[in-house]
Design a protein around this motif. Structure first.
Motif, PDB file in Angstrom:
ATOM      1  N   GLY A 123       2.045   4.009   2.957  1.00 46.69           N
ATOM      2  CA  GLY A 123       0.668   3.841   3.398  1.00 46.69           C
ATOM      3  C   GLY A 123       0.074   2.495   3.038  1.00 46.69           C
ATOM      4  N   SER A 124      -1.068   2.191   3.649  1.00 43.93           N
ATOM      5  CA  SER A 124      -1.681   0.875   3.499  1.00 43.93           C
ATOM      6  C   SER A 124      -2.203   0.626   2.090  1.00 43.93           C
ATOM      7  CB  SER A 124      -2.819   0.701   4.520  1.00 43.93           C
ATOM      8  OG  SER A 124      -3.815   1.687   4.332  1.00 43.93           O
ATOM      9  N   ASN A 125      -2.660   1.678   1.371  1.00 43.84           N
ATOM     10  CA  ASN A 125      -3.144   1.473   0.007  1.00 43.84           C
ATOM     11  C   ASN A 125      -2.015   1.043  -0.928  1.00 43.84           C
ATOM     12  OD1 ASN A 125      -5.854   1.985   0.403  1.00 43.84           O
ATOM     13  ND2 ASN A 125      -5.704   4.172  -0.045  1.00 43.84           N
ATOM     14  N   THR A 126      -0.869   1.721  -0.806  1.00 46.48           N
ATOM     15  CA  THR A 126       0.285   1.342  -1.619  1.00 46.48           C
ATOM     16  C   THR A 126       0.788  -0.035  -1.223  1.00 46.48           C
ATOM     17  OG1 THR A 126       0.942   3.669  -1.833  1.00 46.48           O
ATOM     18  CG2 THR A 126       2.621   2.006  -2.331  1.00 46.48           C
ATOM     19  N   MET A 127       0.743  -0.329   0.066  1.00 49.43           N
ATOM     20  CA  MET A 127       1.165  -1.640   0.547  1.00 49.43           C
ATOM     21  C   MET A 127       0.259  -2.736  -0.027  1.00 49.43           C
ATOM     22  SD  MET A 127       1.668  -2.723   4.529  1.00 49.43           S
ATOM     23  CE  MET A 127       2.270  -4.341   5.011  1.00 49.43           C
ATOM     24  N   ALA A 128      -1.054  -2.486  -0.034  1.00 50.93           N
ATOM     25  CA  ALA A 128      -1.992  -3.458  -0.586  1.00 50.93           C
ATOM     26  C   ALA A 128      -1.802  -3.611  -2.093  1.00 50.93           C
ATOM     27  CB  ALA A 128      -3.425  -3.030  -0.281  1.00 50.93           C
ATOM     28  N   ALA A 129      -1.553  -2.494  -2.785  1.00 48.64           N
ATOM     29  CA  ALA A 129      -1.330  -2.539  -4.232  1.00 48.64           C
ATOM     30  C   ALA A 129      -0.067  -3.318  -4.567  1.00 48.64           C
ATOM     31  CB  ALA A 129      -1.231  -1.124  -4.788  1.00 48.64           C
ATOM     32  N   TYR A 130       0.976  -3.111  -3.780  1.00 50.57           N
ATOM     33  CA  TYR A 130       2.237  -3.815  -4.014  1.00 50.57           C
ATOM     34  C   TYR A 130       2.090  -5.308  -3.702  1.00 50.57           C
ATOM     35  CZ  TYR A 130       7.260  -4.713  -4.057  1.00 50.57           C
ATOM     36  OH  TYR A 130       8.506  -5.206  -4.332  1.00 50.57           O
ATOM     37  N   MET A 185      -8.341  -6.874 -10.388  1.00 47.73           N
ATOM     38  CA  MET A 185      -9.711  -6.926  -9.882  1.00 47.73           C
ATOM     39  C   MET A 185     -10.018  -8.241  -9.167  1.00 47.73           C
ATOM     40  SD  MET A 185     -11.791  -5.082 -13.012  1.00 47.73           S
ATOM     41  CE  MET A 185     -11.449  -3.371 -13.456  1.00 47.73           C
ATOM     42  N   LEU A 186      -9.172  -9.253  -9.369  1.00 48.35           N
ATOM     43  CA  LEU A 186      -9.335 -10.490  -8.616  1.00 48.35           C
ATOM     44  C   LEU A 186      -9.035 -10.283  -7.137  1.00 48.35           C
ATOM     45  CD1 LEU A 186      -7.558 -13.043 -10.998  1.00 48.35           C
ATOM     46  CD2 LEU A 186     -10.022 -12.860 -10.577  1.00 48.35           C
ATOM     47  N   PHE A 187      -8.155  -9.313  -6.848  1.00 46.98           N
ATOM     48  CA  PHE A 187      -7.683  -9.111  -5.485  1.00 46.98           C
ATOM     49  C   PHE A 187      -8.463  -8.041  -4.726  1.00 46.98           C
ATOM     50  CE2 PHE A 187      -4.119 -10.742  -7.931  1.00 46.98           C
ATOM     51  CZ  PHE A 187      -3.644 -11.752  -7.114  1.00 46.98           C
ATOM     52  N   THR A 188      -8.905  -7.024  -5.434  1.00 46.51           N
ATOM     53  CA  THR A 188      -9.551  -5.920  -4.730  1.00 46.51           C
ATOM     54  C   THR A 188     -10.462  -5.143  -5.672  1.00 46.51           C
ATOM     55  OG1 THR A 188      -9.137  -3.891  -3.433  1.00 46.51           O
ATOM     56  CG2 THR A 188      -7.615  -4.381  -5.242  1.00 46.51           C
ATOM     57  N   GLY A 196       2.868  -8.704   1.349  1.00 48.23           N
ATOM     58  CA  GLY A 196       3.749  -7.655   1.841  1.00 48.23           C
ATOM     59  C   GLY A 196       4.865  -8.160   2.733  1.00 48.23           C
ATOM     60  N   SER A 197       4.886  -7.667   3.964  1.00 48.72           N
ATOM     61  CA  SER A 197       5.959  -7.988   4.907  1.00 48.72           C
ATOM     62  C   SER A 197       6.026  -9.479   5.213  1.00 48.72           C
ATOM     63  CB  SER A 197       5.749  -7.205   6.209  1.00 48.72           C
ATOM     64  OG  SER A 197       5.764  -5.823   5.968  1.00 48.72           O
ATOM     65  N   THR A 248     -12.815 -10.178   3.258  1.00 49.29           N
ATOM     66  CA  THR A 248     -12.584  -9.439   4.506  1.00 49.29           C
ATOM     67  C   THR A 248     -12.256  -7.980   4.215  1.00 49.29           C
ATOM     68  OG1 THR A 248     -10.280 -10.220   4.561  1.00 49.29           O
ATOM     69  CG2 THR A 248     -11.888 -11.467   5.831  1.00 49.29           C
ATOM     70  N   GLY A 249     -11.023  -7.678   3.739  1.00 45.91           N
ATOM     71  CA  GLY A 249     -10.702  -6.281   3.464  1.00 45.91           C
ATOM     72  C   GLY A 249      -9.251  -6.082   3.070  1.00 45.91           C
ATOM     73  N   SER A 250      -8.883  -4.806   2.806  1.00 46.94           N
ATOM     74  CA  SER A 250      -7.534  -4.491   2.341  1.00 46.94           C
ATOM     75  C   SER A 250      -6.482  -4.687   3.430  1.00 46.94           C
ATOM     76  CB  SER A 250      -7.472  -3.050   1.811  1.00 46.94           C
ATOM     77  OG  SER A 250      -7.819  -2.124   2.832  1.00 46.94           O
ATOM     78  N   LEU A 251      -6.855  -4.517   4.708  1.00 50.40           N
ATOM     79  CA  LEU A 251      -5.889  -4.729   5.792  1.00 50.40           C
ATOM     80  C   LEU A 251      -5.474  -6.196   5.858  1.00 50.40           C
ATOM     81  CD1 LEU A 251      -7.319  -2.512   8.685  1.00 50.40           C
ATOM     82  CD2 LEU A 251      -5.435  -2.002   7.130  1.00 50.40           C
ATOM     83  N   GLU A 252      -6.457  -7.082   5.719  1.00 46.44           N
ATOM     84  CA  GLU A 252      -6.145  -8.512   5.722  1.00 46.44           C
ATOM     85  C   GLU A 252      -5.326  -8.897   4.486  1.00 46.44           C
ATOM     86  OE1 GLU A 252      -9.550  -7.892   8.420  1.00 46.44           O
ATOM     87  OE2 GLU A 252      -9.024  -7.203   6.406  1.00 46.44           O
ATOM     88  N   LEU A 253      -5.615  -8.252   3.350  1.00 44.41           N
ATOM     89  CA  LEU A 253      -4.833  -8.495   2.137  1.00 44.41           C
ATOM     90  C   LEU A 253      -3.381  -8.108   2.354  1.00 44.41           C
ATOM     91  CD1 LEU A 253      -4.436  -9.113  -0.867  1.00 44.41           C
ATOM     92  CD2 LEU A 253      -5.284  -6.803  -1.384  1.00 44.41           C
TER      93      LEU A 253
END
Length: 463
Positions: A277-284, A352-355, A64-65, A54-59
């Motif tokens: 931001g969402s990129n840092t949130m996805a990375a975390y 790389m498994l995640f994104t 995260g929260s 799907t994408g990084s937003l769904e990840l």
């Protein structure tokens, strides 16, 4: 306790109260570790599937929260139920079959009631909690959907975990593992079916998770009902036994509050990460799945030494309790250093498994390079706390953890982070709190041994 009774107790426990300590610890450790791995795989597979398909937003939405909120409520109950695990291990080590049975049925009643309460709390207050954590508008609706579905399945989730803890408390760590492996494989298949085939996104992975957890609850019920041992499950006996419930609460509530304080601090950390931001949130979020390997290993050592020490404490073999702590500490330290080296050199491939987002991966590697070299500073907290809890010492460890880990961490987040809001400055709160709390636990354990508190606790215990 007579030698005959001790021998019988040792036989029931599979030699836990006799034999080579390090070998027995490893016999416990590996099934618990693999079990924790497959349990973590539930949410990790959710993250991998939505991140890749799907994408990084769904990840960000399934980690995260949402993960932090789930851990807050779930962690309190698991801490509370640890009181039952300690009592069952002690009674089993002492050979008291009737009290083992009563403890088992009280614990199961607690899991059902606790699951219903947590389901209601999580479902009703999901949106409020996500807003309080400053979850970005681009993510919050997806996160709310996922977390509400997850909390619908809280009863089978908690029920399985308490039943697995019961089996581990009496020396059986293999059957919970086999059940978890099977249900996790079911979860993977359902994730792919719902997301890839039916395009259900976060709703699909949420439904897949609770269906597979229900399967694990059914299978472990079958195990407990078919045994002929004193921990056999009989639904007609499931009820709260007042004195045992009080004892469970006395031991479990401090552990539960300790877990809550941990997770409150993590919520504050997550709130600060969300502001980047969402990129840092996805990375975390992705890092948290990698980091979970470390926590699984440390938790497995903690559970192993707690079960081992609990049964030996119940059997009155305090020398084996002390030796098991030292041996387990050495093994955990070696494991933490080895894992740190592996993740430092190969962590990028795991990301790389995640994104495939290069920016997310680079932020994730920054986090990984900062935290993995100091994993070893946490080891003492897990092993010593597991040992002393098995003997009924719970209040002081809670105070030390809340002060050293939680309060100190929060002070750093509220005082130092606003001056320099970067990901590494936010995460510095981890090693700072680990070092301070480890020193406190070492001092406390030395105090218990020097003053004879351990011997006194054995004489006044329920067993």
């Amino acid at each position: 306790m007579s030698q005959k009774k001790q021998a019988a107790s040792s036989a029931r426990a599979g030699g836990i109260t006799d034999g080579v300590i390090w070998e027995q610890l490893l016999v416990f450790f590996f099934p618990i570790l693999f079990g924790a791995f497959f349990q973590q795989l539930y949410n990790t597979v959710d993250a991998v599937v939505v991140g890749r398909f799907t994408g990084s937003l769904e990840l960000a939405a399934v980690g995260g929260s949402t993960g932090t909120i789930i851990n807050l409520l779930f962690g309190f109950f698991i801490g509370l139920s640890s009181g039952a695990t300690v009592i069952i291990a002690q009674f089993y080590g002492a050979g008291d079959k009737e009290m083992v049975s009563r403890s088992v049925h009280t614990a199961i009643a607690l899991s059902i009631a606790g699951g219903a309460i947590l389901s209601a709390i999580g479902f009703i207050f999901a949106r409020t909690a996500l807003e309080w954590m400053q979850t970005p508008d681009t993510v919050i609706d997806l996160a709310e959907t996922y977390i509400k579905i997850y909390f619908i399945g809280m009863i089978p989730n908690l029920y399985y975990n308490i039943c697995a803890a019961i089996l581990r408390a009496v020396g059986d760590s293999k059957r919970p593992l086999y059940i978890l492996i099977f249900s996790c494989l079911v979860n993977i298949v359902l994730d792919l079916v719902f997301v890839v085939v039916f395009r259900m996104s976060v709703q699909g992975v949420g439904i897949a998770t609770i269906l597979s957890q229900f399967i694990s609850a059914v299978l472990i019920t079958f195990c407990l009902m078919r045994t002929n041992e004193c921990y056999r499950l009989k639904w007609s006996k499931v009820r709260f036994h007042k004195m045992l419930l009080i004892r469970i609460i006395q031991i479990g509530v401090p552990a539960g509050l300790q877990s809550v304080m941990y997770n409150i601090a993590n919520i504050i950390i997550q709130s600060n990460v969300n502001l980047l931001g969402s990129n840092t949130m996805a990375a975390y979020t992705a890092y948290s799945k990698i980091d979970a390997v470390f926590w699984m290993i440390m938790n497995a050592f903690g559970v192993s030494v707690s079960t081992f020490a609990g049964q030996n404490f119940g059997a009155g073999k305090l020398d084996r309790v002390r030796k098991s702590m030292k041996i387990c500490l050495g093994m955990a330290l070696g494991a933490s250093i080895g894992l740190s080296v592996i993740l430092h050199f190969f962590g990028r491939y795991v990301y790389m498994l995640f994104t495939t987002d290069a920016q997310v991966i680079e932020i994730g590697m920054q986090i990984l390079y900062f935290l993995t070299p100091i994993y070893f500073t946490y080891v003492t907290i897990e092993v010593i706390s597991g040992t002393v809890r098995s003997m009924g010492f719970v209040f002081t460890p809670m105070i030390m953890t809340c002060g050293g880990v939680c309060v100190l961490r929060l002070l750093w987040l509220f005082i130092a982070v606003p001056q320099n809001r970067t990901i590494t400055n936010i995460l510095f709160s981890y090693p700072l709190s680990w070092v301070v709390t480890s020193v406190l636990f070492i001092i406390y354990y030395i105090y218990l041994n020097k003053t004879g508190k351990i011997e006194a606790a054995r004489e006044h215990s329920l067993v």
